[in-house]
Design a protein around this motif. Sequence first.
Motif, PDB file in Angstrom:
ATOM      1  N   CYS A  55      22.087  51.502  28.139  1.00 39.37           N
ATOM      2  CA  CYS A  55      22.767  51.200  29.399  1.00 39.37           C
ATOM      3  C   CYS A  55      23.760  50.065  29.191  1.00 39.37           C
ATOM      4  N   TYR A  61      23.340  50.049  40.626  1.00 32.78           N
ATOM      5  CA  TYR A  61      23.047  50.159  39.199  1.00 32.78           C
ATOM      6  C   TYR A  61      22.037  49.094  38.766  1.00 32.78           C
ATOM      7  N   ALA A 107      18.093  49.680  37.840  1.00 32.21           N
ATOM      8  CA  ALA A 107      17.698  49.249  36.496  1.00 32.21           C
ATOM      9  C   ALA A 107      16.453  48.370  36.579  1.00 32.21           C
ATOM     10  N   TYR A 118      15.242  48.322  23.929  1.00 34.98           N
ATOM     11  CA  TYR A 118      16.629  48.292  24.414  1.00 34.98           C
ATOM     12  C   TYR A 118      17.434  47.327  23.554  1.00 34.98           C
ATOM     13  N   LEU A 174      21.079  55.080  31.341  1.00 33.01           N
ATOM     14  CA  LEU A 174      21.543  54.626  32.646  1.00 33.01           C
ATOM     15  C   LEU A 174      23.050  54.448  32.555  1.00 33.01           C
ATOM     16  N   GLY A 214      26.677  53.056  31.926  1.00 33.54           N
ATOM     17  CA  GLY A 214      27.178  52.150  30.904  1.00 33.54           C
ATOM     18  C   GLY A 214      28.541  52.595  30.439  1.00 33.54           C
ATOM     19  N   THR A 246      27.108  52.833  25.342  1.00 33.27           N
ATOM     20  CA  THR A 246      26.004  53.595  25.923  1.00 33.27           C
ATOM     21  C   THR A 246      26.141  55.076  25.589  1.00 33.27           C
TER      22      THR A 246
END
Length: 193
Positions: free
Chosen positions: A8, A18, A22, A38, A104, A106, A110
């Motif tokens: 993301c 967003y 998240a 991540y 997600l 990005g 991403t």
Amino acid sequence: MKSIVVFCGSSEGTNSQYAEKAYQLGETFANKEIQLVYGGAKIGIMGKVAEGVLSNGGKAIGVIPQFLKKKEVVHESLTELIVTQNMHERKLKMHDLSDGILMLPGGFGTLEEFFEMLTWAQLGLHQYPIGILNINGFYDSLLKMMGDMVDEGFVKHEHINTILVDDNIEKLLEKMQKYQPLPTPKWINKEQL
């Protein structure tokens, strides 16, 4: 699924949904005892996912290459921070630490990370579920483009169907949990998986 890599943005974007979603995703991971893997930053929606996990007693592993550690604001409160030599090593490490992939909103990075993992799945190099949390229809245009790739004969229909999409966190995670991978292609040696 015990561990999911999330790709993301390192920005929060222009829509507050967003960042909110998240954080909710991170909270859901913590509640379901799913470990977050991540990019290791505390900025953008990357940071919001980690904050959601850590604020609710979950585990978050950050993986960041050395050169970005100097430029980005690294999250100091992670369960674990792994520093790699380069971007390629970073993606491989994220893959190795996970058993699911989730994107997600990005930017270019991403998309690059997501499509590399998707390509690895297409080649039979992994059989992880691959999900897109399509917050506020962010990826509608991309999904249409992928459909065009199928229509124009560049992507097989069965490969596009391996991408799981929803705008609801619980429903998406349920789809990922129930995912049945495609058979491994004949030309792939099973020892390579």
